[in-house]
Design a protein around this motif. Structure first.
Motif, mmCIF file in Angstrom:
data_model
loop_
_atom_site.group_PDB
_atom_site.id
_atom_site.type_symbol
_atom_site.label_atom_id
_atom_site.label_comp_id
_atom_site.label_asym_id
_atom_site.label_seq_id
_atom_site.Cartn_x
_atom_site.Cartn_y
_atom_site.Cartn_z
ATOM 1 N N ALA A 79 -10.420 -8.237 -1.913
ATOM 2 C CA ALA A 79 -9.929 -9.620 -2.033
ATOM 3 C C ALA A 79 -9.990 -10.317 -0.673
ATOM 4 C CB ALA A 79 -8.506 -9.633 -2.581
ATOM 5 N N LEU A 80 -9.568 -9.618 0.383
ATOM 6 C CA LEU A 80 -9.577 -10.235 1.713
ATOM 7 C C LEU A 80 -11.003 -10.382 2.236
ATOM 8 C CD1 LEU A 80 -6.445 -8.494 3.282
ATOM 9 C CD2 LEU A 80 -6.654 -10.895 2.621
ATOM 10 N N ARG A 131 -12.518 -13.322 0.753
ATOM 11 C CA ARG A 131 -11.983 -14.509 1.419
ATOM 12 C C ARG A 131 -12.715 -14.757 2.748
ATOM 13 N NH1 ARG A 131 -9.734 -19.349 0.992
ATOM 14 N NH2 ARG A 131 -8.621 -19.928 2.864
ATOM 15 N N TYR A 132 -12.948 -13.714 3.529
ATOM 16 C CA TYR A 132 -13.591 -13.894 4.831
ATOM 17 C C TYR A 132 -15.022 -14.408 4.677
ATOM 18 C CZ TYR A 132 -9.613 -11.020 6.340
ATOM 19 O OH TYR A 132 -8.353 -10.525 6.561
ATOM 20 N N HIS A 157 -12.744 -9.860 11.554
ATOM 21 C CA HIS A 157 -11.837 -9.380 10.491
ATOM 22 C C HIS A 157 -12.543 -8.379 9.572
ATOM 23 C CE1 HIS A 157 -8.458 -11.727 11.585
ATOM 24 N NE2 HIS A 157 -8.946 -12.897 11.244
ATOM 25 N N GLY A 171 -7.656 1.537 -7.641
ATOM 26 C CA GLY A 171 -6.297 1.366 -7.139
ATOM 27 C C GLY A 171 -6.116 0.137 -6.267
ATOM 28 N N VAL A 172 -4.942 0.070 -5.635
ATOM 29 C CA VAL A 172 -4.503 -1.141 -4.946
ATOM 30 C C VAL A 172 -5.231 -1.357 -3.618
ATOM 31 C CG1 VAL A 172 -2.530 -2.219 -3.787
ATOM 32 C CG2 VAL A 172 -2.236 -1.215 -6.058
ATOM 33 N N GLU A 173 -5.358 -0.315 -2.804
ATOM 34 C CA GLU A 173 -5.876 -0.524 -1.451
ATOM 35 C C GLU A 173 -7.280 -1.129 -1.422
ATOM 36 O OE1 GLU A 173 -4.872 2.154 2.000
ATOM 37 O OE2 GLU A 173 -7.027 2.526 1.907
ATOM 38 N N VAL A 185 -2.984 -8.161 -4.955
ATOM 39 C CA VAL A 185 -4.020 -9.073 -4.471
ATOM 40 C C VAL A 185 -3.416 -10.445 -4.164
ATOM 41 C CG1 VAL A 185 -6.063 -10.361 -5.224
ATOM 42 C CG2 VAL A 185 -5.967 -7.870 -5.533
ATOM 43 N N ARG A 207 -14.984 -18.009 3.584
ATOM 44 C CA ARG A 207 -14.631 -18.948 4.663
ATOM 45 C C ARG A 207 -15.802 -19.128 5.631
ATOM 46 N NH1 ARG A 207 -12.260 -22.812 4.449
ATOM 47 N NH2 ARG A 207 -11.781 -22.860 6.659
ATOM 48 N N TRP A 250 -11.208 -1.487 -13.416
ATOM 49 C CA TRP A 250 -10.938 -1.207 -12.007
ATOM 50 C C TRP A 250 -10.098 0.066 -11.885
ATOM 51 C CZ3 TRP A 250 -13.018 -2.920 -7.671
ATOM 52 C CH2 TRP A 250 -12.406 -2.586 -6.453
ATOM 53 N N ALA A 271 -8.656 -2.802 -3.715
ATOM 54 C CA ALA A 271 -8.579 -4.130 -4.326
ATOM 55 C C ALA A 271 -8.145 -5.164 -3.295
ATOM 56 C CB ALA A 271 -7.610 -4.116 -5.511
ATOM 57 N N VAL A 272 -7.135 -4.813 -2.498
ATOM 58 C CA VAL A 272 -6.659 -5.722 -1.452
ATOM 59 C C VAL A 272 -7.764 -5.944 -0.411
ATOM 60 C CG1 VAL A 272 -5.047 -5.847 0.505
ATOM 61 C CG2 VAL A 272 -4.194 -5.274 -1.783
ATOM 62 N N ARG A 311 -17.445 -14.858 -5.449
ATOM 63 C CA ARG A 311 -16.004 -14.673 -5.234
ATOM 64 C C ARG A 311 -15.267 -14.601 -6.577
ATOM 65 N NH1 ARG A 311 -11.437 -16.659 -2.221
ATOM 66 N NH2 ARG A 311 -10.296 -14.720 -1.920
ATOM 67 N N LEU A 314 -12.014 -6.947 -9.841
ATOM 68 C CA LEU A 314 -10.770 -6.355 -9.322
ATOM 69 C C LEU A 314 -9.660 -6.310 -10.348
ATOM 70 C CD1 LEU A 314 -10.202 -8.162 -5.897
ATOM 71 C CD2 LEU A 314 -11.180 -5.912 -6.328
ATOM 72 N N LEU A 315 -9.584 -7.381 -11.134
ATOM 73 C CA LEU A 315 -8.439 -7.537 -12.029
ATOM 74 C C LEU A 315 -8.772 -7.102 -13.452
ATOM 75 C CD1 LEU A 315 -7.152 -10.982 -10.655
ATOM 76 C CD2 LEU A 315 -6.502 -8.673 -9.936
ATOM 77 N N VAL A 348 -2.366 -3.964 -9.479
ATOM 78 C CA VAL A 348 -3.364 -4.589 -8.615
ATOM 79 C C VAL A 348 -3.179 -6.101 -8.486
ATOM 80 C CG1 VAL A 348 -5.830 -5.100 -8.416
ATOM 81 C CG2 VAL A 348 -5.092 -2.774 -8.961
ATOM 82 N N LEU A 404 0.822 -1.209 0.000
ATOM 83 C CA LEU A 404 0.000 0.000 0.000
ATOM 84 C C LEU A 404 0.854 1.257 0.000
ATOM 85 C CD1 LEU A 404 -2.728 -1.204 2.541
ATOM 86 C CD2 LEU A 404 -2.725 -1.409 0.048
#
Lengths: 216, 216
Positions: free
Chosen positions: B184-185, B188-189, B99, B176-178, A181, B192, B173, B180-181, B161, B168-169, A177, A169
């Motif tokens: 992605a997380l 995932r949560y 989370h 930016g990166v933040e 990711v 799960r 998009w 997207a991260v 998902r 994202l990819l 990206v 970041l």
């Protein structure tokens, strides 16, 4: 009768250690596949996960057999139930190694991890492998002191994960990206492998001391 | 004696359902905190997780008591061991909701989820909540058919998902990166949480039918 029963309890411990070893190999091999963009090795990690699952099934069946037939007393009962829960954790760790291998496979012929981040991922994987090796020892020797040390090692993993976010970041991040990711998810997978190792070690401590570990 | 014992087994079931309800509330509230950038609500989800952990401890203690004192026979034995494993899964689901809340808190006063992705995150959360509600019903009624339906619902989560990664990819998009991260997380949560719901449902099926479910 009691002797055969003790042998069976020992063999459950041996199988838990065998399971840990398979998981450690999966992490090592998954990481190599990731860093070398090696599709064949990634496939192998993915298909070898069936061995971990098979060992889980074998262990579950035998634990239930012992629980049902032997009416184990307090200590052995706790050991068998703890084994069943450790088995679930090892299985999850194997799945997480598979996730690493799948990211490797997804990016072939590219390599998912940009050169600048390779040392960090290598370190995360190394920490995870050390932690699994320690868990093997902790289970084999019921080593409570080693379980405490494990918590310190886990702190390095947490620090690596925080650093990885700082890198992703930060304004220096020029890879875009997709690698960001990938790295975020890879960090999550290694961190979870480490968490499971800690959790298994705590179960051993509880079995040995009868108390839930409370580390600072 | 046998009657008190049956009551105790019933109360374990009730507490599992209570645990599921707390987890569902944590998911709902964590998602609201996320989408509204509500720091106070996020803190509440994080601190309320102690209630889930307390219920876990209570359930574990009582299950062990029953295991130790009652020498339960095959069916009850499996039920008690399965309960112990479900308890671990509900605890993890609670951690995953935490989370989500932590990502919300991290971005306040901003909102982590860009407007274009809000409907997808809302849908993921809704699917997770529906799945937990179904699990409550499956445990309460030992409803094997509902457990099968759950697998179909889980497929929607998997699809969401995959779509999130496509978004994202993709070249559209622009966030930016933040974010997207974060997405992605978050994906995932929620995924799960859904996986744990499926796993708990499968344990119920195994308890009722004696067979591990093999869905297509």
């Amino acid at each position: 009768m009691r002797d055969a029963y003790s042998d069976q309890l020992d063999s459950i411990r041996d199988d838990l250690i065998a399971m840990a070893r398979l998981v450690r190999e999966a992490v090592t091999s998954g990481t190599t596949a990731l860093l070398e963009g090696d599709a064949q090795r990634a496939e192998q990690v993915i298909s070898n996960d069936a061995d971990i699952d098979a060992l889980r099934e074998k262990l579950e069946e035998r634990s239930f057999e012992l629980l049902s037939l032997q009416n184990p007393v307090a200590g052995d009962l706790r050991m068998l139930v703890a084994s069943l829960r450790m088995v679930s954790e090892f299985e999850r760790m194997g799945d997480l190694a598979v996730h690493v291998a799948k990211i490797a496979r997804l990016r072939v012929p590219e390599i998912a991890v940009p050169p600048a981040v390779v040392p960090m991922i290598e370190r995360m994987a190394a920490v995870a492998e050390v932690m699994i090796a320690k868990v093997e020892h902790i289970i084999a020797e019921s080593d409570v002191a080693a379980a405490e040390e494990l918590e310190a090692v886990d702190q390095e993993m947490d620090k690596l994960r925080r650093n990885s976010f700082r890198e992703l970041l930060g304004s220096d991040w020029t890879y875009g990206v997709e690698p960001a990711v990938d790295i975020a998810l890879l960090g999550r997978y290694y961190e979870r492998i480490a968490d499971h190792a800690v959790s298994i070690a705590r179960r051993v401590v509880f079995l040995v001391t009868g108390e839930h570990p409370q580390y600072a």
